[in-house]
Write an enzyme that holds these catalytic residues in place. Structure first.
Site, short mmCIF file in Angstrom:
data_model
loop_
_atom_site.label_atom_id
_atom_site.label_comp_id
_atom_site.label_asym_id
_atom_site.label_seq_id
_atom_site.Cartn_x
_atom_site.Cartn_y
_atom_site.Cartn_z
N GLY A 151 2.81 -6.95 16.63
CA GLY A 151 3.13 -8.37 16.41
C GLY A 151 4.17 -8.55 15.32
O GLY A 151 4.79 -7.59 14.86
N ASP A 210 4.55 -9.85 11.53
CA ASP A 210 3.81 -10.21 10.31
C ASP A 210 2.31 -10.26 10.54
O ASP A 210 1.58 -10.94 9.82
CB ASP A 210 4.30 -11.56 9.75
CG ASP A 210 5.77 -11.51 9.36
OD1 ASP A 210 6.44 -12.54 9.47
OD2 ASP A 210 6.23 -10.42 8.97
N GLU A 219 7.04 -8.65 -5.63
CA GLU A 219 7.25 -7.74 -4.48
C GLU A 219 7.61 -6.34 -4.96
O GLU A 219 7.19 -5.34 -4.37
CB GLU A 219 8.38 -8.27 -3.59
CG GLU A 219 8.01 -9.52 -2.82
CD GLU A 219 9.13 -9.93 -1.90
OE1 GLU A 219 9.59 -9.07 -1.12
OE2 GLU A 219 9.53 -11.10 -1.95
N ASP A 233 1.71 -3.87 13.26
CA ASP A 233 1.27 -3.59 14.64
C ASP A 233 2.38 -4.14 15.55
O ASP A 233 3.50 -4.39 15.12
CB ASP A 233 -0.11 -4.22 14.92
CG ASP A 233 -0.10 -5.71 14.67
OD1 ASP A 233 -1.19 -6.29 14.56
OD2 ASP A 233 1.00 -6.31 14.58
N HIS A 243 5.99 -8.95 3.07
CA HIS A 243 6.34 -10.30 3.49
C HIS A 243 6.19 -11.23 2.28
O HIS A 243 5.18 -11.13 1.55
CB HIS A 243 5.39 -10.74 4.63
CG HIS A 243 5.70 -12.10 5.16
ND1 HIS A 243 6.78 -12.36 5.98
CD2 HIS A 243 5.09 -13.30 4.96
CE1 HIS A 243 6.81 -13.65 6.27
NE2 HIS A 243 5.80 -14.24 5.68
N ASN A 292 4.92 -3.26 6.02
CA ASN A 292 5.94 -4.30 5.86
C ASN A 292 5.57 -5.12 4.63
O ASN A 292 4.38 -5.27 4.29
CB ASN A 292 5.95 -5.20 7.10
CG ASN A 292 6.96 -6.35 6.96
OD1 ASN A 292 8.11 -6.13 6.61
ND2 ASN A 292 6.50 -7.58 7.21
C1 GRF Z 1 11.96 -9.75 0.61
O1 GRF Z 1 11.70 -11.07 0.20
C2 GRF Z 1 10.89 -9.30 1.56
O2 GRF Z 1 9.62 -9.86 1.28
C3 GRF Z 1 11.37 -9.83 2.87
O3 GRF Z 1 12.79 -9.66 2.83
C4 GRF Z 1 13.21 -9.66 1.47
C5 GRF Z 1 13.95 -8.39 1.22
O4 GRF Z 1 14.57 -8.46 -0.01
N1 GRF Z 1 10.79 -9.12 3.97
P1 GRF Z 1 15.37 -7.13 -0.50
O5 GRF Z 1 16.38 -6.82 0.57
O6 GRF Z 1 14.36 -6.04 -0.66
O7 GRF Z 1 15.99 -7.55 -1.81
#
Ligand code: GRF
Length: 206
Positions: free
Chosen positions: A154, A156, A185, A152, A115, A113
């Site tokens: 949970g 995050d 990201e 997992d 975050h 994931n």
């Molecule tokens: C991102 O900020 C990611 O960290 C979070 O949701 C957002 C998804 O953005 N989990 P996108 O849909 O990939 O543009």
């Protein structure tokens, strides 16, 4: 001679899909292929997948379902789809359903994931999108960033694979901070999938 093959990933989405687009745009010469894009609601990410010729599936909660029923329903439907598409690993990229049950067990150590904060701070239920950045600003943090972690049971939680940091600038709003993090990201998500592929190192008998 044993060689390793690209891992087949399903990317799970609920929103704009910019992280999915980063995975699509950077997939050449990488140890992954996007076998499926699965959404829990209609979202622009599905259009991005369709434009790229990637199979998509939309499994949304049925009206009147309680949240726990919706989670079970979506988790069960997704498990069937990932079997159908011979998926090796799941990549949550803005996916807003907390999956439960067999899919979590079956894909243990094979779900990541991303975050938009430096976990373990600013994570957990309700910590998504602008809520995260508002909390970071309210706490007076001087830096934030994003985290790619193994999933997992949970929310995050799970072992951290990598983080990328950005400064919090004076006068930042949740939107300006989110924008700065989102750029990181798009690098982190690709790096995270490559790390996951290395961990799985699926060998093919040749
Ligand atoms: C991102 O900020 C990611 O960290 C979070 O949701 C957002 C998804 O953005 N989990 P996108 O849909 O990939 O543009």
């Amino acid at each position: 001679m044993m060689t390793t093959r690209a891992i087949r990933i399903a990317v799970l989405v609920s929103g704009g899909g910019s992280n999915l687009q980063a995975l699509i745009d950077n997939s050449r010469d990488k140890p992954y292929e996007i076998a499926l894009v699965a959404a829990d609601r209609d979202c622009y990410a599905l259009e991005r997948a369709q434009k790229a010729g990637i199979p998509t599936v939309l499994t949304s909660a049925q009206t009147g379902m309680k949240r726990s029923e919706a989670r079970d329903y979506i988790s069960t439907a997704l498990l069937e789809r990932v079997h159908e598409y011979r998926v090796d690993a799941l990549v949550l990229a803005g996916f807003l359903t907390i999956m439960t049950g067999p899919i979590i067990q079956e894909f243990s150590q094979r779900i990541i994931n991303i975050h938009p904060a430096l976990l373990p701070k600013f994570g957990g239920p309700g910590m998504w999108g602008h809520h995260v950045h508002e909390a970071v600003l309210a706490a007076g943090e001087v830096e934030s960033g994003c985290t790619v972690h193994l999933v997992d049971a949970g929310c995050d939680t799970g072992p951290i694979l990598l983080q990328r940091k950005v400064p919090v600038m004076p006068g930042d709003s949740a939107e300006s901070l989110a924008e700065r993090i989102l750029k990181e990201e798009h690098t982190a998500i690709v790096e995270g999938v490559v790390l996951l592929a290395g961990r799985l190192a699926l060998t093919t008998g040749v």
